[in-house]
Write a protein that holds these residues in place. Structure first.
Motif, PDB file in Angstrom:
ATOM      1  N   LEU A 229      40.514  37.133  29.570  1.00 28.66           N
ATOM      2  CA  LEU A 229      40.293  38.629  29.142  1.00 28.66           C
ATOM      3  C   LEU A 229      40.965  38.783  27.686  1.00 28.66           C
ATOM      4  O   LEU A 229      40.587  39.855  27.103  1.00 28.66           O
ATOM      5  CB  LEU A 229      41.231  39.272  29.847  1.00 28.66           C
ATOM      6  N   TYR A 233      45.384  41.596  27.106  1.00 30.20           N
ATOM      7  CA  TYR A 233      45.042  41.876  28.647  1.00 30.20           C
ATOM      8  C   TYR A 233      46.001  40.938  29.556  1.00 30.20           C
ATOM      9  O   TYR A 233      46.417  41.596  30.377  1.00 30.20           O
ATOM     10  CB  TYR A 233      43.621  41.885  28.770  1.00 30.20           C
TER      11      TYR A 233
ATOM     12  N   VAL B  92      43.564  49.776  29.376  1.00 28.97           N
ATOM     13  CA  VAL B  92      42.138  49.422  28.955  1.00 28.97           C
ATOM     14  C   VAL B  92      42.299  49.403  27.381  1.00 28.97           C
ATOM     15  O   VAL B  92      42.563  50.718  26.815  1.00 28.97           O
ATOM     16  CB  VAL B  92      41.279  50.416  29.638  1.00 28.97           C
ATOM     17  N   LEU B 107      35.771  39.700  36.820  1.00 29.51           N
ATOM     18  CA  LEU B 107      36.788  40.541  35.837  1.00 29.51           C
ATOM     19  C   LEU B 107      37.329  41.589  36.490  1.00 29.51           C
ATOM     20  O   LEU B 107      38.558  41.686  36.383  1.00 29.51           O
ATOM     21  CB  LEU B 107      35.918  41.154  34.627  1.00 29.51           C
ATOM     22  N   MET B 159      35.890  47.697  32.729  1.00 28.45           N
ATOM     23  CA  MET B 159      36.964  47.751  32.326  1.00 28.45           C
ATOM     24  C   MET B 159      38.086  48.696  32.853  1.00 28.45           C
ATOM     25  O   MET B 159      39.115  48.424  33.282  1.00 28.45           O
ATOM     26  CB  MET B 159      37.186  47.809  30.685  1.00 28.45           C
ATOM     27  N   ARG B 162      38.524  47.568  36.523  1.00 26.39           N
ATOM     28  CA  ARG B 162      39.501  46.364  36.408  1.00 26.39           C
ATOM     29  C   ARG B 162      41.044  46.960  36.405  1.00 26.39           C
ATOM     30  O   ARG B 162      42.060  46.696  37.162  1.00 26.39           O
ATOM     31  CB  ARG B 162      39.408  45.591  35.271  1.00 26.39           C
TER      32      ARG B 162
END
Lengths: 343, 264
Positions: A229, A233, B92, B107, B159, B162
């Motif tokens: 990532l 992240y 994010v 992901l 995202m 996630r």
């Protein structure tokens, strides 16, 4: 969901292929030995000629094991580098890690006349070469990493890796200018790369360090996945980035450094194997990629070695030439395809 | 106000943010007192270079505050270890993910890392959380796609999914609407509003979409040169906070519509 069970068949096929290549590699060589006798000598049963058993046990068997260690070790260190540097073109050779190992070896082989005396005798042993090569690759890797933290551009990192390679090559040239002809020959032969020069004792050292490197890679699987990532992240997922990065670097330098010390610099395996693997295993998950790269690396190296020893002839080609002949076209093919190289 | 009874998730007390260098402290914003409550969508707005990112970086423990304290669930944010913090706060960011070879499922599943074992195996709870996150962001049909196949709008939803899968009390998003067209800007912010309400998480985002933020946020944090204001959008409009947001030579705030207009 593409989880590990979906890939079970691919893994099974690869394991079978590995076994086939392993036995094929052992049965092929300058002396032709019937397959039945090859198998018998591996099992410790009597063979038709006693010399056959000697050849298989003390020459071909350790060479095949070395091929497996070299192929899988370099492949895995390439995989680790590609994720750590977020760069599909990273690999132990491209980043100058192999050159670092070469520098270490050159210092030991060629520099012994400069250091001289007791010091040289201490260093010239196999352990000395292993330590020097691992240390050399570790230092180059640290240097590349230090620069890569400042320079975020991935293309720049590759160029810096190449620059480190030129610097080490220059130092090696200077050293060879002062070295004796005998030492120079020893270094040049090492540079051709060879899988066949390892005794059982050498193999023991190599596999011990190899296992440490593989274990470190396995415990890094989770952090490697979060690094996919990006570092920020990964941090937000609770990863201790410095510790994980150090572990990955140590694993890589142990694998690439030791392998290079024993077999000479072997090109393209580290770069090409992870990409070949990704063609079959369409995932970014290291839990699947790591064992898959292990199998692919071992298989490709066994095949390359079988080609290098030119079945039924007395010639043995330098393994480095064969891997480059296999690896370079793979990289070109990957680069010219429509989809960009991914990691 | 009813809001007062809601649980406060993040609170800053006399916070100053900025950078320490060899020359000394460079204060970018000071006296910041904000509260983020459960189930609330909070927008952070301000001109370019006013220190929105610095504030977000400080709140999310990426950089240290110069002064004051940040309390996450009544506990100083610096007293959390990295894994515990990852269970309370998800991000994010504006940067793209490093590997475009990840599938959407992979992901989103990486959001479960703080909860998984040493090798990252997903338990049934983890799988449920991932499925939920995919459902809540309407991207179940993208599950098997690779990141390089997605549009910017889709990628932003992934995202967010996630971050949802990370199952934290607070989600912080740095400019989630950049690079998106007008429809997707509204879509993403509307989605955040719905998620805050449905999941009871506090969601904080920075944005330049002032008109959308005024319409959708429960609370706005407005950064101006000298002050940091926070309150409900209508209160801030009444207090004429937006008038001082930008230099006055080019655009002016229209109180009736809640938008900025170019001066004729």
């Amino acid at each position: 969901m593409p989880n590990s069970t979906t890939y079970r068949l691919s893994f099974l096929v690869l394991i079978l292929l590995l076994l086939v290549c392993f036995f094929a590699n052992i049965s092929l060589g300058s002396v032709s030995i019937p397959f039945k006798d090859t198998f018998n000598s591996l099992m410790g049963s009597p063979t038709e000629k006693e010399s056959w058993q000697h050849i298989v046990i003390n020459y071909r068997f350790p060479k095949a094991i070395t091929a497996i260690i070299v192929g899988s070790g370099l492949g895995i260190s390439g995989l680790l580098m590609q994720t750590l540097f977020r760069n599909p073109l990273a690999g132990p050779f491209v980043l100058g890690i192999s050159s670092g190992a070469s520098l270490g070896v050159a210092l030991v082989i060629l520099g012994s006349s400069i250091f001289g005396g007791v010091f040289a005798a201490l260093f010239i042993s196999k352990w000395g070469i292993v330590i020097a090569a691992s240390l050399g690759s570790f230092l180059v890797l640290l240097a590349v990493l230090a620069v890569s933290i400042k320079v975020r551009d991935t293309m720049a990192i590759l160029i810096i890796g190449l620059m480190f390679a030129s610097i080490t090559a220059a130092i090696v040239s200077v050293l060879s200018y002062f070295g004796s002809a005998e030492q120079l020959q020893q270094y040049i032969f090492w540079g051709f790369g060879s899988l066949g020069n390892l005794s059982w004792e050498d193999l023991l050292i190599l596999s011990a360090i190899y296992i440490v490197g593989i274990l470190l890679s396995i415990i890094s699987i989770k952090s490697l996945n979060s690094l996919l990532l990006g570092e920020n992240y990964a941090k937000s997922l609770g990863l201790e980035i410095k510790k994980s990065r150090l572990l990955i670097i140590i694993a890589t330098s142990l694998l690439a450094g030791t392998i290079t010390a024993f077999t000479g610099p072997i090109a393209f395996i580290g770069l090409a194997i992870p990409h070949i693997t990704r063609q079959v295993f369409n995932t970014a998950n290291h839990k699947i990629l790591l064992p898959a790269v292990f199998l692919f690396g071992a298989i490709v190296m066994l095949v390359c070695d079988s080609i290098a020893q030119l079945p039924s002839s007395d010639f043995t080609l330098p393994i480095n030439a064969i891997t480059a002949l296999v690896g370079a076209p793979v990289v070109i093919w990957l680069l010219t395809r429509k989809r960009k190289m991914v990691f | 106000m009813a809001n007062n009874q809601q649980h406060i998730i993040l609170k800053t007390e006399n916070l100053s943010v900025g950078y320490t260098s060899k020359k000394g402290k460079q204060v970018i914003a000071s006296n910041i007192n904000i509260e983020l409550k459960q189930g609330e969508l909070v927008g952070l707005i301000g001109a370019n270079g006013i220190g929105k990112s610095t504030l977000l970086r400080t709140i999310t423990n990426v950089q240290n505050p110069l002064n004051g304290s940040i309390l996450l669930n009544q506990k100083d944010i610096h007293s959390y270890n990295s894994f515990d913090l990852a269970k309370k706060l998800s991000l994010v960011l504006t940067e793209p993910v490093a590997s475009k070879n990840l599938s959407v499922f992979e992901l989103v599943a990486l959001g479960r890392q703080p909860y998984t074992n040493w090798i990252g195996n997903l338990s049934n709870t983890d799988l449920n959380q991932v499925e939920n996150a995919l459902k809540q962001t309407n991207i179940e049909d993208l599950k098997h796609k690779k990141c390089y196949e997605l549009s910017d709008g889709q990628l932003q939803k992934v995202m967010i999914a996630r971050a949802l899968a990370q199952d934290t009390d607070l989600i912080v998003l740095d400019e989630p609407t950049t690079h998106l067209d007008m429809y997707h800007k509204a879509y993403i912010l509307k989605l955040l509003q719905k998620l805050a309400k449905d999941t009871g998480k506090a969601i904080l985002f920075s944005s330049h979409e002032i008109d959308l933020a005024i319409q959708l946020c429960d609370t706005l944090i407005v950064m101006t040169k000298n002050n940091v204001f926070s309150g409900q959008p209508c209160q801030l409009i009444e207090a004429k906070v937006f008038e001082n947001l930008f230099p006055k030579d080019l655009i002016a705030f229209d109180e009736k519509t809640g938008t900025f207009r170019v001066k004729k």
